[in-house]
Motif scaffolding. Structure first.
Motif, PDB file in Angstrom:
ATOM      1  N   ALA A  71      -4.389   7.799  -2.892  1.00 46.54           N
ATOM      2  CA  ALA A  71      -5.633   8.184  -2.226  1.00 46.54           C
ATOM      3  C   ALA A  71      -5.622   9.650  -1.806  1.00 46.54           C
ATOM      4  CB  ALA A  71      -5.861   7.285  -1.018  1.00 46.54           C
ATOM      5  N   ARG A  72      -4.447  10.193  -1.576  1.00 46.35           N
ATOM      6  CA  ARG A  72      -4.352  11.615  -1.203  1.00 46.35           C
ATOM      7  C   ARG A  72      -4.483  12.524  -2.422  1.00 46.35           C
ATOM      8  NH1 ARG A  72      -0.258   9.392   2.258  1.00 46.35           N
ATOM      9  NH2 ARG A  72       1.374   9.918   0.738  1.00 46.35           N
ATOM     10  N   THR A 121      -0.613   3.031  -2.849  1.00 47.43           N
ATOM     11  CA  THR A 121      -2.061   3.177  -2.645  1.00 47.43           C
ATOM     12  C   THR A 121      -2.385   4.407  -1.803  1.00 47.43           C
ATOM     13  OG1 THR A 121      -2.210   0.761  -2.633  1.00 47.43           O
ATOM     14  CG2 THR A 121      -4.151   1.981  -1.913  1.00 47.43           C
ATOM     15  N   LEU A 122      -1.703   4.535  -0.686  1.00 50.01           N
ATOM     16  CA  LEU A 122      -1.984   5.639   0.226  1.00 50.01           C
ATOM     17  C   LEU A 122      -1.644   6.986  -0.410  1.00 50.01           C
ATOM     18  CD1 LEU A 122      -0.652   4.068   3.553  1.00 50.01           C
ATOM     19  CD2 LEU A 122      -3.017   4.214   2.746  1.00 50.01           C
ATOM     20  N   ASP A 152     -10.733   4.473   5.649  1.00 48.25           N
ATOM     21  CA  ASP A 152     -10.375   5.421   4.594  1.00 48.25           C
ATOM     22  C   ASP A 152     -11.351   5.229   3.435  1.00 48.25           C
ATOM     23  OD1 ASP A 152      -9.272   6.978   2.601  1.00 48.25           O
ATOM     24  OD2 ASP A 152      -7.203   6.355   2.994  1.00 48.25           O
ATOM     25  N   ARG A 210      -5.053  -1.865   7.077  1.00 44.50           N
ATOM     26  CA  ARG A 210      -4.322  -0.601   7.142  1.00 44.50           C
ATOM     27  C   ARG A 210      -5.164   0.570   6.674  1.00 44.50           C
ATOM     28  NH1 ARG A 210       1.456   0.467   4.001  1.00 44.50           N
ATOM     29  NH2 ARG A 210       1.965   2.464   5.003  1.00 44.50           N
ATOM     30  N   THR A 211      -6.067   0.327   5.733  1.00 44.51           N
ATOM     31  CA  THR A 211      -6.877   1.406   5.154  1.00 44.51           C
ATOM     32  C   THR A 211      -8.314   1.409   5.668  1.00 44.51           C
ATOM     33  OG1 THR A 211      -7.409   0.007   3.240  1.00 44.51           O
ATOM     34  CG2 THR A 211      -5.488   1.455   3.051  1.00 44.51           C
ATOM     35  N   VAL A 215     -10.236   4.472  -0.346  1.00 38.58           N
ATOM     36  CA  VAL A 215      -9.575   3.233  -0.756  1.00 38.58           C
ATOM     37  C   VAL A 215     -10.517   2.050  -0.602  1.00 38.58           C
ATOM     38  CG1 VAL A 215      -7.659   1.641  -0.329  1.00 38.58           C
ATOM     39  CG2 VAL A 215      -7.312   4.112  -0.074  1.00 38.58           C
ATOM     40  N   GLY A 217       0.763  -1.243   0.000  1.00 43.65           N
ATOM     41  CA  GLY A 217       0.000   0.000   0.000  1.00 43.65           C
ATOM     42  C   GLY A 217       0.792   1.290   0.000  1.00 43.65           C
ATOM     43  N   LEU A 219      -3.406  -4.834   3.831  1.00 46.98           N
ATOM     44  CA  LEU A 219      -3.710  -3.512   3.295  1.00 46.98           C
ATOM     45  C   LEU A 219      -5.126  -3.086   3.662  1.00 46.98           C
ATOM     46  CD1 LEU A 219      -2.937  -1.063   1.627  1.00 46.98           C
ATOM     47  CD2 LEU A 219      -3.578  -2.321  -0.433  1.00 46.98           C
TER      48      LEU A 219
END
Length: 251
Positions: A47-48, A43-44, A73, A69-70, A76, A40, A66
């Motif tokens: 996402a921003r 990925t993170l 959010d 972790r998300t 995601v 990720g 993942l």
């Protein structure tokens, strides 16, 4: 062992992640599909920069990690499964990913077939990216065949030290962007692709010799002259723009 079996090389350098996101040129309202999300890191960052990321990961352990972790959010959504079996979104979307080297051609083919895909920004082997973007003055069948709809270019190199485990070669960012206006009318794309496949699949070494089997020689000579292509030009060394010009002359 699992990473080795799945050809996973996770991007660990934040500067490399930033370069990939910058190359993708995302807008806040964009939808992004990410093949091979891994742990990720990319990925993170995506996402921003956009509205929504559909992060595909075939490794169930990595996908579960993942997802945890998300969790919470809303930008995601982690999808555990094979990206190559995914149905492309119907709304406009971009593809951005650090992809397994051995699946590069299959993932690129998926992207080119997706009608709503606006652009693909992919981390590939540096050699692959250079070949597809004409870095050696040579052009591949895939690039020339798709040229009316897509522009191909490289957007920088990423050293092997930016990944864990480190691959044996450096990577590059490959950018495949859909053209706002096709260089060949949609109704003529089939004929253009047939011309390209005849040129690459013919015998005789030169593009002229390959096409001569099915085209009138007088008309072919005139088309080559107007398109600015020498009659002894080797197929792979003809720039895609010259293919477009040749097609319009013959059509």
């Amino acid at each position: 062992m699992r990473r080795r079996l799945l050809s996973q090389n996770f991007m660990i350098d934040p500067r490399a992640v930033e370069r990939v996101v910058a190359a993708a040129r995302l807008r806040p309202a964009d939808l992004v599909v990410e093949p091979g999300a891994g742990d990720g890191a990319l990925t993170l960052a995506l996402a921003r920069a956009c509205r929504r990321v559909l992060a595909y990961e075939i490794d169930p352990v990595a996908a579960a990690r993942l997802a945890a972790r998300t969790r919470g959010d809303r930008a995601v959504r982690v999808v555990g499964g094979d990206f190559l079996l995914a149905v492309p979104p119907r709304e406009p979307f971009a593809v951005v990913g650090n992809i397994p080297y051995h699946l590069t051609s299959a993932i690129v083919d998926w992207c080119l077939r997706a009608d709503a895909m606006t652009a693909a920004t992919l981390v590939t082997q540096a050699e692959y990216a250079r070949k597809r973007a004409g870095g050696y003055g040579r052009w591949s069948l895939v690039t020339v065949r798709s040229w009316p709809l897509f522009a191909w270019r490289t957007a920088g190199r990423i050293p092997r030290t930016a990944f864990r485990p480190a691959p044996s070669v450096d990577s590059a960012i490959l950018r495949v962007e859909r053209r706002p206006v096709p260089l060949v009318p949609p109704h003529a794309l089939g004929a253009y692709r047939a011309l390209v496949e005849l040129g690459f699949g013919g015998r005789g070494g030169s593009l002229y010799a390959s096409l001569r089997e099915r085209h009138d020689r007088h008309r072919l000579r005139r088309a080559f002259e107007r398109a600015g292509i020498p009659r002894d030009a080797v197929v792979a060394f003809v720039h895609p723009d010259r293919w477009i010009a040749l097609f319009h002359e013959l059509a």
